[in-house]
Motif scaffolding. Structure first.
Motif, PDB file in Angstrom:
ATOM      1  N   ARG A   1     -39.881  -5.167 -31.439  1.00 13.15           N
ATOM      2  CA  ARG A   1     -40.909  -5.814 -32.272  1.00 13.15           C
ATOM      3  C   ARG A   1     -41.982  -4.798 -32.641  1.00 13.15           C
ATOM      4  NH1 ARG A   1     -40.701  -9.778 -28.173  1.00 13.15           N
ATOM      5  NH2 ARG A   1     -39.327 -11.472 -28.743  1.00 13.15           N
TER       6      ARG A   1
ATOM      7  N   LYS B   1     -43.388 -15.415 -39.378  1.00 12.62           N
ATOM      8  CA  LYS B   1     -43.904 -16.721 -38.936  1.00 12.62           C
ATOM      9  C   LYS B   1     -45.282 -16.561 -38.284  1.00 12.62           C
ATOM     10  CE  LYS B   1     -42.231 -18.879 -35.201  1.00 12.62           C
ATOM     11  NZ  LYS B   1     -43.040 -19.071 -34.141  1.00 12.62           N
TER      12      LYS B   1
ATOM     13  N   ASN C   1     -38.162 -12.490 -38.870  1.00 14.88           N
ATOM     14  CA  ASN C   1     -38.507 -13.917 -39.003  1.00 14.88           C
ATOM     15  C   ASN C   1     -39.673 -14.284 -38.103  1.00 14.88           C
ATOM     16  OD1 ASN C   1     -36.639 -14.571 -40.979  1.00 14.88           O
ATOM     17  ND2 ASN C   1     -35.037 -15.048 -39.489  1.00 14.88           N
ATOM     18  N   PHE C   2     -39.639 -13.815 -36.857  1.00 12.01           N
ATOM     19  CA  PHE C   2     -40.733 -14.072 -35.919  1.00 12.01           C
ATOM     20  C   PHE C   2     -42.040 -13.465 -36.434  1.00 12.01           C
ATOM     21  CE2 PHE C   2     -43.384 -12.346 -32.488  1.00 12.01           C
ATOM     22  CZ  PHE C   2     -43.766 -13.511 -31.850  1.00 12.01           C
TER      23      PHE C   2
ATOM     24  N   SER D   1     -29.412  -3.553 -33.621  1.00  2.34           N
ATOM     25  CA  SER D   1     -28.499  -4.302 -34.499  1.00  2.34           C
ATOM     26  C   SER D   1     -29.277  -4.921 -35.652  1.00  2.34           C
ATOM     27  CB  SER D   1     -27.773  -5.400 -33.716  1.00  2.34           C
ATOM     28  OG  SER D   1     -28.657  -6.471 -33.455  1.00  2.34           O
TER      29      SER D   1
ATOM     30  N   SER E   1     -28.816  -7.803 -36.874  1.00  3.94           N
ATOM     31  CA  SER E   1     -29.137  -9.212 -36.584  1.00  3.94           C
ATOM     32  C   SER E   1     -30.422  -9.324 -35.766  1.00  3.94           C
ATOM     33  CB  SER E   1     -27.974  -9.908 -35.880  1.00  3.94           C
ATOM     34  OG  SER E   1     -27.712  -9.301 -34.646  1.00  3.94           O
ATOM     35  N   SER E   2     -30.655  -8.401 -34.839  1.00  6.43           N
ATOM     36  CA  SER E   2     -31.911  -8.462 -34.080  1.00  6.43           C
ATOM     37  C   SER E   2     -33.095  -8.110 -34.982  1.00  6.43           C
ATOM     38  CB  SER E   2     -31.866  -7.574 -32.839  1.00  6.43           C
ATOM     39  OG  SER E   2     -31.764  -6.220 -33.184  1.00  6.43           O
TER      40      SER E   2
ATOM     41  N   SER F   1     -41.021  -6.858 -26.194  1.00 10.60           N
ATOM     42  CA  SER F   1     -39.867  -6.203 -26.798  1.00 10.60           C
ATOM     43  C   SER F   1     -40.339  -4.961 -27.534  1.00 10.60           C
ATOM     44  CB  SER F   1     -39.194  -7.175 -27.777  1.00 10.60           C
ATOM     45  OG  SER F   1     -38.516  -6.483 -28.779  1.00 10.60           O
TER      46      SER F   1
ATOM     47  N   TYR G   1     -33.328  -8.837 -38.217  1.00 15.00           N
ATOM     48  CA  TYR G   1     -33.591 -10.064 -38.985  1.00 15.00           C
ATOM     49  C   TYR G   1     -34.329 -11.095 -38.131  1.00 15.00           C
ATOM     50  CZ  TYR G   1     -30.967  -9.068 -43.273  1.00 15.00           C
ATOM     51  OH  TYR G   1     -30.560  -8.562 -44.479  1.00 15.00           O
ATOM     52  N   ARG G   2     -33.892 -11.263 -36.891  1.00 17.42           N
ATOM     53  CA  ARG G   2     -34.517 -12.243 -35.995  1.00 17.42           C
ATOM     54  C   ARG G   2     -35.986 -11.882 -35.753  1.00 17.42           C
ATOM     55  NH1 ARG G   2     -30.597 -12.106 -32.874  1.00 17.42           N
ATOM     56  NH2 ARG G   2     -31.356 -10.580 -31.389  1.00 17.42           N
ATOM     57  N   ILE G   3     -36.240 -10.606 -35.501  1.00 19.24           N
ATOM     58  CA  ILE G   3     -37.613 -10.149 -35.259  1.00 19.24           C
ATOM     59  C   ILE G   3     -38.460 -10.281 -36.524  1.00 19.24           C
ATOM     60  CG2 ILE G   3     -39.025  -8.122 -34.708  1.00 19.24           C
ATOM     61  CD1 ILE G   3     -36.668  -7.280 -32.803  1.00 19.24           C
TER      62      ILE G   3
END
Length: 155
Positions: free
Chosen positions: A30, A74, A70-71, A61, A63-64, A27, A66-68
């Motif tokens: 990322r 982690k 988090n990844f 976006s 939301s993407s 991606s 935030y999702r990235i």
């Protein structure tokens, strides 16, 4: 400001390996988020990161992002700093250890390293029969600019 322990290219290469290991598709976003955090050399909010990425990719976006984030957290590519006032802020993880001073008024974050504090923490842990593994020091303050603003409003 803390020194970098790794180049951007090295971090991106580790990211590509991590993506494969996790069975994910490559991606560009990322890599963009890592690049933004690396190049800005500061602590950014998800909104600031999204805004920076939208300069190149208008379809980004929140939301993407935030999702990235988090990844990436982690997988230990980035670290989170909770500032209370302004929510989570992110920085690249490949930096030398440092602590933070956070203004509760304006949210400004400064990094610092103090060897005597570092030594004292190890000493305290040892005196208590423990081995210090890690620590996170955050000093919450009212910075000099905000003190001046407060004083001028009181006069």
């Amino acid at each position: 400001m803390s020194n970098r322990l790794e180049t951007l290219d090295s971090i991106l290469e580790r990211l590509r390996i991590s993506i494969k290991k996790n069975g994910l598709k490559n991606s560009k976003q990322r890599e963009e988020i890592i690049s933004v955090l690396y190049k800005n050399r500061t602590h950014l909010s998800p909104e600031e990161i999204a805004q920076e990425i939208r300069i190149k990719d208008k379809s980004t976006s929140i939301s993407s992002v935030y999702r990235i984030l988090n990844f990436l957290e982690k997988e230990k590519f980035i670290t989170t700093l909770e500032t209370d006032k302004s929510g989570k802020r992110y920085e690249i993880a490949a930096k030398e250890h440092h602590d933070h001073i956070i203004c509760l008024e304006c949210g400004e974050i400064k990094e610092f390293v103090d060897t005597s504090i570092e030594e004292q923490q190890i000493k305290i842990a040892t005196l208590n029969g423990c081995k210090l593994i890690s620590h996170d020091m955050r000093l919450f303050v009212v910075c000099s600019k905000c003190q001046k603003t407060t004083q001028s409003h009181q006069n």
